[in-house]
Motif scaffolding. Structure first.
Motif, PDB file in Angstrom:
ATOM      1  N   LEU A 215      48.818  39.842  46.079  1.00  0.00           N
ATOM      2  CA  LEU A 215      47.755  38.570  46.280  1.00  0.00           C
ATOM      3  C   LEU A 215      47.352  38.098  45.003  1.00  0.00           C
ATOM      4  O   LEU A 215      46.551  37.085  45.012  1.00  0.00           O
ATOM      5  N   ALA A 216      48.006  38.564  43.845  1.00  0.00           N
ATOM      6  CA  ALA A 216      47.685  38.051  42.464  1.00  0.00           C
ATOM      7  C   ALA A 216      46.290  38.177  42.184  1.00  0.00           C
ATOM      8  O   ALA A 216      45.667  37.225  41.537  1.00  0.00           O
ATOM      9  N   ILE A 217      45.501  39.165  42.690  1.00  0.00           N
ATOM     10  CA  ILE A 217      44.085  39.638  42.257  1.00  0.00           C
ATOM     11  C   ILE A 217      44.086  40.762  41.728  1.00  0.00           C
ATOM     12  O   ILE A 217      45.021  41.599  41.577  1.00  0.00           O
ATOM     13  N   SER A 218      42.925  41.140  41.139  1.00  0.00           N
ATOM     14  CA  SER A 218      42.670  42.524  40.598  1.00  0.00           C
ATOM     15  C   SER A 218      41.939  43.562  41.571  1.00  0.00           C
ATOM     16  O   SER A 218      41.301  43.031  42.713  1.00  0.00           O
ATOM     17  N   ASP A 221      38.504  42.582  42.664  1.00  0.00           N
ATOM     18  CA  ASP A 221      38.135  41.217  43.441  1.00  0.00           C
ATOM     19  C   ASP A 221      38.529  41.626  44.981  1.00  0.00           C
ATOM     20  O   ASP A 221      38.176  40.991  45.920  1.00  0.00           O
ATOM     21  N   LEU A 222      38.879  42.939  45.323  1.00  0.00           N
ATOM     22  CA  LEU A 222      39.110  43.404  46.612  1.00  0.00           C
ATOM     23  C   LEU A 222      37.600  43.076  47.539  1.00  0.00           C
ATOM     24  O   LEU A 222      37.592  42.814  48.561  1.00  0.00           O
ATOM     25  N   PRO A 223      36.631  43.643  46.894  1.00  0.00           N
ATOM     26  CA  PRO A 223      35.343  43.769  47.691  1.00  0.00           C
ATOM     27  C   PRO A 223      35.018  42.167  47.991  1.00  0.00           C
ATOM     28  O   PRO A 223      34.518  42.034  49.008  1.00  0.00           O
ATOM     29  N   LEU A 224      35.114  41.341  47.178  1.00  0.00           N
ATOM     30  CA  LEU A 224      34.781  39.925  47.313  1.00  0.00           C
ATOM     31  C   LEU A 224      35.741  39.367  48.269  1.00  0.00           C
ATOM     32  O   LEU A 224      35.495  38.616  49.302  1.00  0.00           O
ATOM     33  N   LEU A 225      37.177  39.704  48.381  1.00  0.00           N
ATOM     34  CA  LEU A 225      37.953  39.145  49.514  1.00  0.00           C
ATOM     35  C   LEU A 225      37.526  39.633  50.794  1.00  0.00           C
ATOM     36  O   LEU A 225      37.790  39.266  51.680  1.00  0.00           O
ATOM     37  N   ALA A 268      42.671  34.644  48.694  1.00  0.00           N
ATOM     38  CA  ALA A 268      43.056  35.153  47.714  1.00  0.00           C
ATOM     39  C   ALA A 268      43.411  34.211  46.601  1.00  0.00           C
ATOM     40  O   ALA A 268      43.108  34.622  45.255  1.00  0.00           O
ATOM     41  N   ASP A 269      44.061  33.474  46.799  1.00  0.00           N
ATOM     42  CA  ASP A 269      44.540  32.278  45.912  1.00  0.00           C
ATOM     43  C   ASP A 269      43.444  31.469  45.362  1.00  0.00           C
ATOM     44  O   ASP A 269      43.118  31.188  44.155  1.00  0.00           O
ATOM     45  N   GLY A 376      43.579  43.762  34.068  1.00  0.00           N
ATOM     46  CA  GLY A 376      42.575  43.310  34.855  1.00  0.00           C
ATOM     47  C   GLY A 376      42.333  44.290  36.129  1.00  0.00           C
ATOM     48  O   GLY A 376      41.569  43.981  36.765  1.00  0.00           O
ATOM     49  N   VAL A 377      42.812  45.135  36.058  1.00  0.00           N
ATOM     50  CA  VAL A 377      42.827  46.296  37.304  1.00  0.00           C
ATOM     51  C   VAL A 377      42.285  47.510  36.752  1.00  0.00           C
ATOM     52  O   VAL A 377      43.122  48.290  36.377  1.00  0.00           O
TER      53      VAL A 377
END
Length: 890
Positions: A215-218, A221-225, A268-269, A376-377
């Motif tokens: 998803l190209a996120i860290s 960011d998962l809780p926000l997603l 996610a983008d 960033g992870v």
């Protein structure tokens, strides 16, 4: 459960996230890396119930002997290879998730209606595609696992949070469950119970790092997603228009992905390309259309933060920060809290409840196949907080609001205070009351009850408070608890105080010993260690949460901290049922039961056992009979036909009739003097209003004593039950003792009768009610005596029911066994004589009723027999869907 659409997305669009692993190999790898440490899997038991229930028959009330055998095989398979299992069960439903709970219960109602329609049309059990777990399965699974010697815990908040916390802190091999929330938590690896092959001990591991890469996120960011997609806290429809705006501007639509898959990619983008541009400079509400849902959204994001973790989405632009010395503020995973900043109101630091048991990154536990973590992870929070941690982001602190004026801060002083206290705004009034939850049962507020006296932060209630408490509104400053509002369970643990413990409990440590309790509690199991304990360790999170609407602080229903501590310990150790919920929040729930909504000749179990629960409320809370104290009210979320669950039923206690009066809880729970066991039994029988049958029941041998008590109550309470029903109940219990598990598996039924289906569920719900009463009264009976695998089998009962309906003799019902025949007549005599004392004569169906079951004209409550000793009246208010009960004693 979990994040909406994520399970399907992972299975169909990102299969590379799933990796087949073998638990034997993982366990061996763990032992090599951590000598002397047993590889441990923490199990979300509620996710596993469907997997564990392997018996073919499920419609008749449960094949409990078969189920117990399946559980034993499951446990043995793991222990044989040296893997320790720790099981977690849901202990309560959080208010933020009540709406989702109601939604699922109403959906289950529709499924149950289809099940009964199928039975009536085909006279057979539906296929597995219509499978519905037997009533009471979760409750009895706890006791089955404890009987098998397994560590079994019951949560004091949402179980998935405590599961994730336990797995992270105890360096667990992983989490076994079926909930996509475990892909969001930054914790140990997540394994699927649905893909588990018990023979080979292989399953699928879902890698959150690979999900982030796709998803190209860290990870952060998962809780926000999750909240933007919708979960159990944030409704899916809240950001529906936002998601489609993301989809319309998304330029990389995948033709081979379904619509939901592209929506997830688009959101996610948006996070990675749009929101990250302003991260740290703008608040989330400035970048997202949160509107009036800001507080709920923040709660949703923060609910994924485990103790010691923080979210970059709560940070603002770092300018003009006020900082405190490193030793003052502790926001790390250091297991030793820093002096001067108490994590909870208890003045004694808890032992064995570290913020993070292992501050070092775990080795040997596979996180994913990718050996190089992405930038960033974050894999593990920094175990040592750095100096300069922002406490308040306001560059111009207001005068008179010291951050920490005293160089030696006292315990109880808030770390973060509201720099702009609002005038005229009550500190504890929620401007948006939750739907279906009455804000105040008693229209007259009591004097002397502080609005914020509870020192234990409840979930969703920020720990930061106004530094200038208003006159007349205590803000937790008084170290001594007010009557009715316990400030703290007990600042000084007593040693050697005996309490009543289940005779079968293998726990030899006194439950009341303060430090012992803390050592046994998992992280998150201690009420002081609620969600905000992790949220408010991060000053930046506090800054955002200070702007959230204040909420009502929960006041416990029982004021005695000693009794509350004992009740909490039994709850956490999964030794009781609903007792702590009643005493702490005064709110309980019961899910769906296989009941035919169209058969008005049989009542719902929610109504049948309500008088028993009301007497339990009187025992635990008091009934207000002395006139000095008000009648407490318990909120019941019980599923029954016609209840839309928009509001809870408000139920008051029912005065008990016990020789010598109603005993207090200290005498029942803490007293070990000779004769106290008799008082406990008096209380138990008083809850069923069967004190007059004490002598007859005492003469009955185990395990039939508890069954006879339940049958007497049922046949007194429901006068549509007949002699044939009694014969079937007794005969199946007697024949069960002589049958092996294989014989029960091979048992075949001529057809399925819908009335027998409901009767089976009604009895099993009675057994769960016995668990409640027995634990509330101090365990006068052994819990094993009313476990269903000892006294009930669904198919066997159904067989005896069909035989009795056809007019088979008693000899045939007990399978021509003389010993069983003797016991049959003895048990029948006990039940019938007790019913006669209550003016209830049990008659045969052929003599007592000319119409078939289910075809009787409806008469309100025609099934209920009103006892003159009860003194209660029933009134329905279907316009508000509230069930109110009034009593002579109140």
């Amino acid at each position: 459960m979990g994040v909406r659409g994520l399970q399907g997305f992972v299975g169909s669009s990102c299969p590379h996230i799933c990796t087949v692993v073998n638990f034997r190999e993982l366990a061996e790898h763990h032992r090599n890396k951590h000598p002397g440490s047993a590889p441990t899997i923490v199990v979300d038991a509620m996710c596993c119930l469907r997997y564990w229930y392997t018996p073919e028959s499920w419609i008749c009330g449960g094949q409990w002997r078969e189920y117990f055998s399946a559980l034993r095989d499951f446990v043995k398979t793991f222990t044989t290879v040296g893997i320790k299992l720790v099981f977690f069960f849901d202990g309560m439903v959080e208010q933020e998730k009540r709406g989702e709970w109601v939604k699922r219960r109403l959906k289950n109602n529709r499924e149950i209606s289809r099940v009964f329609h199928y039975i009536k049309s085909h006279r057979e059990q539906p296929g597995r595609n219509m499978f519905f777990i037997p009533s009471g399965l979760a409750i009895f699974t706890r006791f089955a696992l404890k009987t098998l010697g397994q560590e079994t815990l019951c949560s004091l908040q949402e179980a998935d949070y405590e599961v994730a916390s336990y797995g992270l802190q105890n360096n667990c091999l992983g989490i076994l469950g079926e909930d996509t929330d475990y892909l969001i938590y930054d914790t140990c690896p997540y394994f699927s119970i649905g893909d588990l092959c018990l023979e080979s001990l292989s399953t699928v591991m879902l890698c959150r790092e690979k999900l982030c890469e796709s998803l190209a996120i860290s990870l952060a960011d998962l809780p926000l997603l999750a909240c933007l997609l919708g979960n159990d806290i944030v409704p899916e429809g809240m950001f529906e228009s936002f998601r489609y705006k993301c989809l319309s501007s998304y330029t990389s639509l995948k033709e081979n992905f379904d619509k939901k898959g592209n929506v997830i990619l688009a959101v996610a983008d948006h996070i990675s390309k749009v929101l990250h541009l302003h991260q740290g400079e703008k608040k989330l509400e400035e970048m997202l259309p949160l509107g009036p849902n800001k507080a709920l959204f923040y709660k949703g994001v923060a609910s994924y933060l485990l103790p010691g973790q923080k979210s970059p989405w709560f940070f603002q632009k770092p300018k003009g920060l006020i900082t405190l010395p490193k030793q003052v503020v502790s926001m790390s995973s250091d297991p030793e809290p820093k002096q001067g900043v108490p994590m909870c109101a208890d003045p004694e630091p808890k032992q064995g409840v570290p913020v993070c048991a292992d501050p070092e990154p775990k080795q040997g536990v596979p996180v994913c196949a990718d050996p190089e973590p992405k930038q960033g992870v974050p894999v593990c929070a920094d175990p040592e907080p750095k100096q300069g941690v922002p406490v308040c982001a306001d560059p111009e602190p207001k005068q008179g609001v010291p951050v920490c004026a005293d160089p030696e801060p006292k315990q109880g002083v808030p770390v973060c205070a509201d720099p702009e206290p609002k005038q005229g705004v009550p500190m504890c009034v929620d401007p948006e009351p939750k739907q279906g939850v009455p804000m105040c049962v008693d229209p007259e507020p009591k004097q002397g009850v502080p609005m914020c006296a509870d020192p234990e932060p409840k979930q969703g209630v920020p720990m930061c408070v106004d530094p200038e408490p208003k006159q007349g509104v205590p803000m937790c400053a008084d170290p001594e608890p007010k009557q009715g509002v316990p400030m703290c369970a007990d600042p000084e643990p007593k040693q050697g105080v005996p309490i009543c413990i289940d005779p079968e409990s293998r726990q030899g440590v006194p439950m009341y010993a303060h430090t012992a309790i803390k050592q046994k509690l998992p992280l998150g199991a201690d009420p002081e260690f609620k969600l905000e304990a992790s949220m408010c360790t991060d000053p930046a999170i506090k800054q955002d949460l200070m702007h959230m609407e204040p909420e009502v602080k929960q006041v416990t229903m029982v004021s005695d901290p000693e009794i509350l501590k004992v009740a909490r310990a039994h709850h956490v150790q999964a030794e009781s049922y609903l007792v702590y919920n009643i005493m702490s929040s005064g709110e309980i729930e019961c899910g769906n039961t296989l009941e035919d909504a169209l058969d008005q000749a049989l009542p719902s179990q929610a109504f049948v056992y309500r008088p028993v629960r009301q007497r339990v409320y009187a025992l635990l809370l008091g009934a207000g009979a002395d006139g000095a104290s008000p009648c407490p009210t318990v909120k019941e979320w019980f599923v029954y036909s016609g209840n839309p669950l928009r509001h809870p039923d408000l139920v008051r206690p029912l005065q008990m009739n016990i020789p010598g009066g109603t005993p207090n809880l200290k005498s029942l729970w803490l007293n070990q003097e000779p004769g106290v066991q008799g008082r406990r039994l008096d209380a138990l029988l008083g809850c069923f209003d069967l004190s007059s049958s004490r002598e007859e029941l005492q003469a009955v041998e185990n395990p039939y004593k508890a069954l006879c008590c339940l049958l007497i109550y049922l046949f007194v309470q429901v006068d549509t039950l007949c002699l044939e029903d009694l014969h079937a109940f007794i005969a199946q219990a007697l024949c069960l003792q002589g049958k092996s598990t294989v014989q029960l598996v091979d048992l075949q039924l001529d057809y399925i009768d819908p009335r027998a289906v409901q009767l089976g569920s009604l009895l099993v719900r009675g057994l769960t009610t016995l668990v409640l009463v027995n634990s509330a009264c101090g365990f006068p009976w052994r819990t094993s005596d009313f476990m269903p695998w000892h006294v009930f089998d669904g198919k066997l009962f159904h067989q005896k029911y069909l035989q009795a309906e056809k007019g088979h003799s008693v000899e045939a019902l007990v399978e021509q066994n003389r010993s069983r025949l003797t016991k049959f007549h003895a048990l029948k005599s006990v039940v019938c004589k007790a019913c006669v004392k209550e003016n209830r004569r049990i008659v045969s169906r052929q003599h007592g009723r000319s119409q078939q079951p289910g075809n009787r004209p409806y008469e309100p409550d025609h099934w209920r027999r009103y006892s003159s000793s009860s003194g209660f009246q029933v009134s329905y208010h279907w316009d508000q869907k509230l069930y109110l009960i009034q009593f002579q004693s109140c």
